[in-house]
Every structure is written in structure tokens, then in C-alpha cells.
Design an enzyme around this catalytic site. Structure first.
Site, PDB file in Angstrom:
ATOM      1  N   HIS A 105       0.751  -1.139  -0.086  1.00  0.00           N
ATOM      2  CA  HIS A 105      -0.216   0.129  -0.138  1.00  0.00           C
ATOM      3  C   HIS A 105       1.011   1.199   0.174  1.00  0.00           C
ATOM      4  O   HIS A 105       1.949   1.289   0.447  1.00  0.00           O
ATOM      5  CB  HIS A 105      -0.938   0.146   1.004  1.00  0.00           C
ATOM      6  N   HIS A 107       0.787   5.247   0.916  1.00  0.00           N
ATOM      7  CA  HIS A 107       0.246   6.293   1.746  1.00  0.00           C
ATOM      8  C   HIS A 107       0.496   7.655   0.748  1.00  0.00           C
ATOM      9  O   HIS A 107       1.398   7.917   0.387  1.00  0.00           O
ATOM     10  CB  HIS A 107       1.130   6.557   3.123  1.00  0.00           C
TER      11      HIS A 107
END
Length: 145
Positions: A105, A107
Site C-alpha cells: 500500500h 500512503h
């Protein structure tokens, strides 16, 4: 040294399967973008590739390239939506780096001059706050095209 195995019971895999609710602001066939429930700044979102991988060390190159392209789109939208002076793009790999969820992932965090990031305490922000910032970012992403 053995390569760690992807755990399909991680929180992002559960979100991708719809087992855990999230504040989605963008989705297509390859990624989902959600609001971070423990935001370090207003508008903090996460770009999550749908293909299973633990982090940058095992993600397929085309999945990584696609995800970073979406992160750039989200960054432009977040800069506008939150009148940010800058944007942090962060991606952690393995525990020593600070990675706590072992699904790749990215940010995307809007930043303002002179304002420090909130610490990542593990305490969730109020649901209405996440929904409000999510709506703002969702609208800005839709304007990005």
C-alpha cells in the site's frame, strides 16, 4: 533466509473482499483507494493494489507502476482538495521500515507548511471525520478524470 508468504487474512485483503468496511474514494479493476482510519493529517489516504503482494519486494512491476500512477492522481487531487503545500508519498517494506500491514500500500498524505504529522498511535479517528475528508477527496479525484 526464507521469503515471507503473503497472508490473505491481513486487514487490507479483508477490506478488498468486503469483509471490513472502509471509506473508499476511488476504485477500478486494479486498485482501491481508501481513507486511512488513523490519519496522520487530514486527507491521508492509502492506494492499495488488488493483486496480492506483501510489499515492494514481491509486487509485480506492472502492478507497482499502476499503483504509483494512481497515487500521483490522488496526490494531485489531495493537494487541491486540502489546499496542501505539499504531499508525502510513503511506502514501507518489512517490519524494520515500519510496515505493519503486510499487503502493499502507498500512503498519500497532504502536508501544510509548519504542521507536523500526527503520530501513528493506533487510535482510529472519528468515523464522521473520515467520511467528511473522504467525500472531499472523492470529489477531487472525480475532477481529476
Amino acid at each position: 533466509m526464507t521469503t515471507p508468504v503473503y497472508d490473505d487474512q491481513n486487514v487490507f485483503a479483508k477490506i478488498l473482499r468486503g469483509e471490513i468496511p472502509s471509506e473508499k474514494v476511488y476504485e477500478d479493476d486494479r486498485v482501491v483507494v481508501i481513507m486511512d482510519v488513523m490519519p496522520q493529517a487530514p486527507g491521508h489516504s492509502l492506494v492499495i493494489p488488488k493483486a496480492p503482494s506483501r510489499n515492494i519486494l514481491d509486487i509485480a512491476p506492472d502492478d507497482l507502476a499502476y499503483a504509483i500512477g494512481i497515487a500521483a492522481k490522488v496526490a494531485r487531487a489531495a493537494k487541491r482538495a486540502f489546499a496542501a503545500d505539499g504531499i508525502n508519498i510513503m511506502q514501507f517494506n518489512e517490519p524494520a521500515s515500519g510496515q505493519t500491514v503486510f499487503h502493499t500500500h502507498i500512503h498519500v498524505i497532504p502536508r501544510h507548511d509548519g504542521v507536523a504529522l500526527k503520530p501513528h498511535t493506533g487510535q482510529m479517528a472519528p468515523r464522521d471525520e473520515i467520511a467528511a475528508t473522504g467525500a472531499k477527496l472523492r470529489d477531487a479525484i472525480a475532477q481529476e478524470g
